[in-house]
Design a protein around this motif. Structure first.
Motif, short mmCIF file in Angstrom:
data_model
loop_
_atom_site.label_atom_id
_atom_site.label_comp_id
_atom_site.label_asym_id
_atom_site.label_seq_id
_atom_site.Cartn_x
_atom_site.Cartn_y
_atom_site.Cartn_z
N SER A 24 -2.87 5.59 0.53
CA SER A 24 -2.26 4.52 1.31
C SER A 24 -2.44 4.72 2.81
O SER A 24 -2.50 5.85 3.31
N THR A 25 -2.52 3.60 3.51
CA THR A 25 -2.32 3.60 4.96
C THR A 25 -0.91 3.08 5.20
O THR A 25 -0.23 2.63 4.29
N GLY A 26 -0.49 3.10 6.44
CA GLY A 26 0.84 2.60 6.76
C GLY A 26 0.84 1.17 7.25
O GLY A 26 1.85 0.70 7.78
N ALA A 27 -0.29 0.46 7.08
CA ALA A 27 -0.39 -0.92 7.56
C ALA A 27 0.22 -1.86 6.53
O ALA A 27 -0.36 -2.09 5.47
N LEU A 28 1.38 -2.41 6.83
CA LEU A 28 2.08 -3.28 5.90
C LEU A 28 1.61 -4.72 5.97
O LEU A 28 1.85 -5.50 5.06
#
Length: 403
Positions: A119-123
């Protein structure tokens, strides 16, 4: 009453389902954009924070201007969404089971943060929902002859808009403002009735019989006046006045206890109970096709500079163009120093000679609640695609002036 929304974000916050990769603690930047239910309109000035079940997790907001929004009731680190709804946090060891929260007036949401090793933290866009059980505000709209705020609410994701044929039919129903005693034929509504995520009350004889009339808003149900069921009440221009004898006192009490009241143009009579803030409006405005106005609220002007309108920019410097000021429009008469001006204009050529700095849009606190009044509203000549600048102003006020 506070509601919570549980959903799984696309992108960085997703994953970790029963058959997916395992959830892990996340370290890095978590970012997103807070938007209206339509998934597009940015929501500035919201309180955004993360709650974590792990005592060792470290959460630091990035670029926070905590003076632009109230602190949450929890002890969590928090930030305010920016002009375009943006927010971000730096986190270390954020464990599964952590939750992103956002609060803006009567609107709330809670979104689980679920990260895998990939995962990345880009929501991405994080949208408020339309269901009151999921944190949406409880809204009532009283229909009127000349305004159509329900159309704008639908464009914001709280309903469906009629197709092009319905919108074309609407163009043939434009009215010129008439005295309150004049009967005006009901016009078609571009809101597709039955899709609205708010309650409609018939204030002008235009709705089908299954919808309650305006007096029902002031009726008593199980020992409580119905209007107290709502966080926000909209009164469209040209709405009939209630016949309940104490309706002005009830409306004042509703606001003082935390309600938000929005009123436009000829429905200024709905505000005659707020005598500490407003004198009776002047009701002899002359029709003008287009009026240049100044946005004197810095936060609103900045927000308008970040969104688009039909044909291009919504604002130039501090100036916007307002359309559809029809004959008989009302100009508020504030008690000096009692209200906060939001939009001003020179109306000396629109029926008010010598008034070169009139207040067209204003707000004031009353007890724990808020009142917003605007001399302009949704135009009958609104474009099928995009927004007029005045619609963007009303859209901004939808969230920003909710206590």
């Amino acid at each position: 009453m506070t509601f919570a929304l549980l959903l799984v974000a696309c992108g960085g916050g997703g994953g970790g389902g029963p058959s997916g990769p395992p959830l892990v603690a996340f370290t890095g930047e978590i970012s997103g954009q807070l938007v209206a239910p339509n998934g597009v309109t940015p929501i500035p000035g919201a309180t955004v924070y993360i709650e974590s079940p792990g005592a060792s997790a470290r959460v630091l907001p990035r670029g926070a201007d905590n003076g632009a929004c109230p602190a949450p009731q929890t002890q969590s680190e928090w930030t305010c969404s920016g002009t375009t709804g943006e927010f971000s946090f730096d986190v270390t060891g954020l464990p599964p089971g952590s939750t992103l929260h956002a609060e803006k007036g009567a609107w709330t949401l809670s979104q689980p943060l679920r990260f895998t090793a990939q995962s990345t933290g880009a929501l991405g866009a994080v949208a408020f929902k339309t269901d009151t059980a999921a944190g949406a505000a409880r809204i009532a709209v009283v229909t009127g002859d000349y305004d159509n705020i329900e159309y704008l609410l639908a464009k914001m994701g709280l309903g469906e808009v009629e197709d092009n044929d319905g919108l074309a039919a609407r163009a043939g129903h434009a009215h010129v403002h008439a005295p309150r005693t004049t009967q005006v034929a009901p016009r078609s509504l571009p809101l597709k009735l039955g899709t609205e995520k708010f309650d409609l009350y018939d204030g002008n004889g235009a709705l089908p019989s299954q919808y309650p009339d305006v007096d029902a808003l002031f009726s008593t149900v199980n020992g409580q006046v119905r209007l107290y069921e709502y966080d926000i009440i909209y009164i469209n221009c040209g709405a009939d006045e209630p016949t309940t004898g104490s309706w002005r006192d009830l409306l004042s009490s509703y606001v003082s206890q935390g309600g938000a009241l929005y009123v436009t143009d000829q429905s200024s009579v709905w505000l005659e109970g707020f005598t500490d803030y407003l004198q009776p409006a002047q009701d002899w405005g002359e029709g003008v096709g287009e009026l240049t106005a100044r946005v004197v609220n810095t936060a609103m002007a900045t927000w308008l500079g970040g969104v688009t309108c039909a044909g291009g920019d919504c604002i130039t410097g501090e100036q916007i163009q307002i359309e559809g000021m029809l004959s008989g429009w009302h100009l508020a008469q504030p008690v000096p120093g009692a209200v906060t001006p939001l939009v001003r204009a020179d109306v000396s050529a629109a029926g008010f000679p010598g008034n070169t700095d009139a207040i067209l849009t204003l707000t004031f606190r009353h007890g724990q609640g808020q009142v917003v009044y605007s001399s302009y509203h949704v135009s009958h000549d609104a474009p099928e695609e995009g927004y007029l600048p005045q619609e963007r102003v009303l859209e901004y006020l939808f969230f920003s002036e909710t206590p």
